[in-house]
Design a protein around this motif. Structure first.
Motif, PDB file in Angstrom:
ATOM      1  N   GLY A  39      16.999  23.509 -28.789  1.00 30.10           N
ATOM      2  CA  GLY A  39      15.701  23.123 -28.259  1.00 30.10           C
ATOM      3  C   GLY A  39      14.633  24.194 -28.382  1.00 30.10           C
ATOM      4  N   THR A 107      22.492  16.455 -17.741  1.00 32.36           N
ATOM      5  CA  THR A 107      21.395  15.966 -18.585  1.00 32.36           C
ATOM      6  C   THR A 107      21.711  16.129 -20.074  1.00 32.36           C
ATOM      7  N   ALA A 111      22.025  13.319 -22.970  1.00 31.79           N
ATOM      8  CA  ALA A 111      21.349  13.430 -24.269  1.00 31.79           C
ATOM      9  C   ALA A 111      22.357  13.230 -25.402  1.00 31.79           C
ATOM     10  N   ASN A 114      22.922   9.759 -26.039  1.00 32.83           N
ATOM     11  CA  ASN A 114      21.662   9.090 -26.395  1.00 32.83           C
ATOM     12  C   ASN A 114      21.042   8.294 -25.255  1.00 32.83           C
ATOM     13  N   LEU A 116      19.335  10.058 -22.807  1.00 33.63           N
ATOM     14  CA  LEU A 116      18.107  10.847 -22.729  1.00 33.63           C
ATOM     15  C   LEU A 116      17.820  11.405 -24.115  1.00 33.63           C
ATOM     16  N   HIS A 117      16.562  11.695 -24.372  1.00 31.65           N
ATOM     17  CA  HIS A 117      16.204  12.301 -25.649  1.00 31.65           C
ATOM     18  C   HIS A 117      15.728  13.731 -25.425  1.00 31.65           C
ATOM     19  N   PHE A 118      16.454  14.666 -26.029  1.00 30.27           N
ATOM     20  CA  PHE A 118      16.063  16.070 -26.024  1.00 30.27           C
ATOM     21  C   PHE A 118      15.896  16.497 -27.475  1.00 30.27           C
ATOM     22  N   ASP A 119      15.023  17.444 -27.704  1.00 36.62           N
ATOM     23  CA  ASP A 119      14.868  18.016 -29.031  1.00 36.62           C
ATOM     24  C   ASP A 119      15.953  19.077 -29.198  1.00 36.62           C
ATOM     25  N   SER A 121      19.772  19.837 -31.323  1.00 37.11           N
ATOM     26  CA  SER A 121      20.724  19.430 -32.362  1.00 37.11           C
ATOM     27  C   SER A 121      22.083  19.093 -31.746  1.00 37.11           C
ATOM     28  N   ILE A 125      24.002  20.824 -28.548  1.00 38.12           N
ATOM     29  CA  ILE A 125      24.555  20.009 -27.453  1.00 38.12           C
ATOM     30  C   ILE A 125      26.023  20.342 -27.253  1.00 38.12           C
TER      31      ILE A 125
END
Length: 158
Positions: A39, A107, A111, A114, A116-119, A121, A125
């Motif tokens: 992120g 969280t 993510a 899918n 939640l959407h986080f920027d 990779s 993650i």
């Protein structure tokens, strides 16, 4: 075999020092492991954003402060009121570290699913869930146990 009564304090100091060394390494420009953070942290580290790098230096100093705080719990000549305050601070800090790691774990897991959407990779993650968030929670547990040991010292000194 009986474990040493101050083991949580020693392990907490080791955890804090290891964490501080990582911060200082990254602040000084080291890049090993940075991608695992993902992120915005990864982006700012790659850009060598001066404000961000300053924050990383400060976090290293704070982590060293945590090690010093734990070491003070080993000092037998400390005033009981001060020891009680140090112990309470360790417990509260530990609870916050556990909650921080658990919150991030939750969280980031969402993510990864899918929800939640986080920027972030898939690589980041994975490593955040395997290493970084459990590392925070382990540190928190060590601080809570070290704080409890500080209280036990007060009780056993009567």
């Amino acid at each position: 075999m009986r474990l040493h009564k101050n083991l949580a304090i020693y392990l907490g100091v080791t955890w804090s020092l290891l964490f501080a060394v990582m911060s200082f390494y990254w602040a000084a420009g080291g890049m090993i492991g940075v991608e695992s953070l993902g992120g915005e942290i990864y982006k700012k580290a790659m850009e060598r954003d001066p404000a961000f790098i300053s924050v990383v230096w400060v976090t290293g100093v704070v982590k060293l402060g945590g090690a010093i705080l734990l070491l003070l719990l080993l000092k037998t000549s400390i005033n009981k009121k001060i020891r009680k305050m140090l112990s309470l601070f360790c417990i509260v800090a530990g609870v916050f570290m556990i909650l921080y790691g658990l919150g991030n774990f939750t969280t980031i897991s969402l993510a990864g699913l899918n929800v939640l959407h986080f920027d972030m990779s898939a690589y980041a993650i994975k490593w955040r869930l395997i290493i970084w968030e459990p590392f925070w929670m382990i540190g928190g547990i060590l601080y809570v146990l070290a704080g409890r040991r500080g209280y036990q010292f007060i009780q056993n000194s009567f």
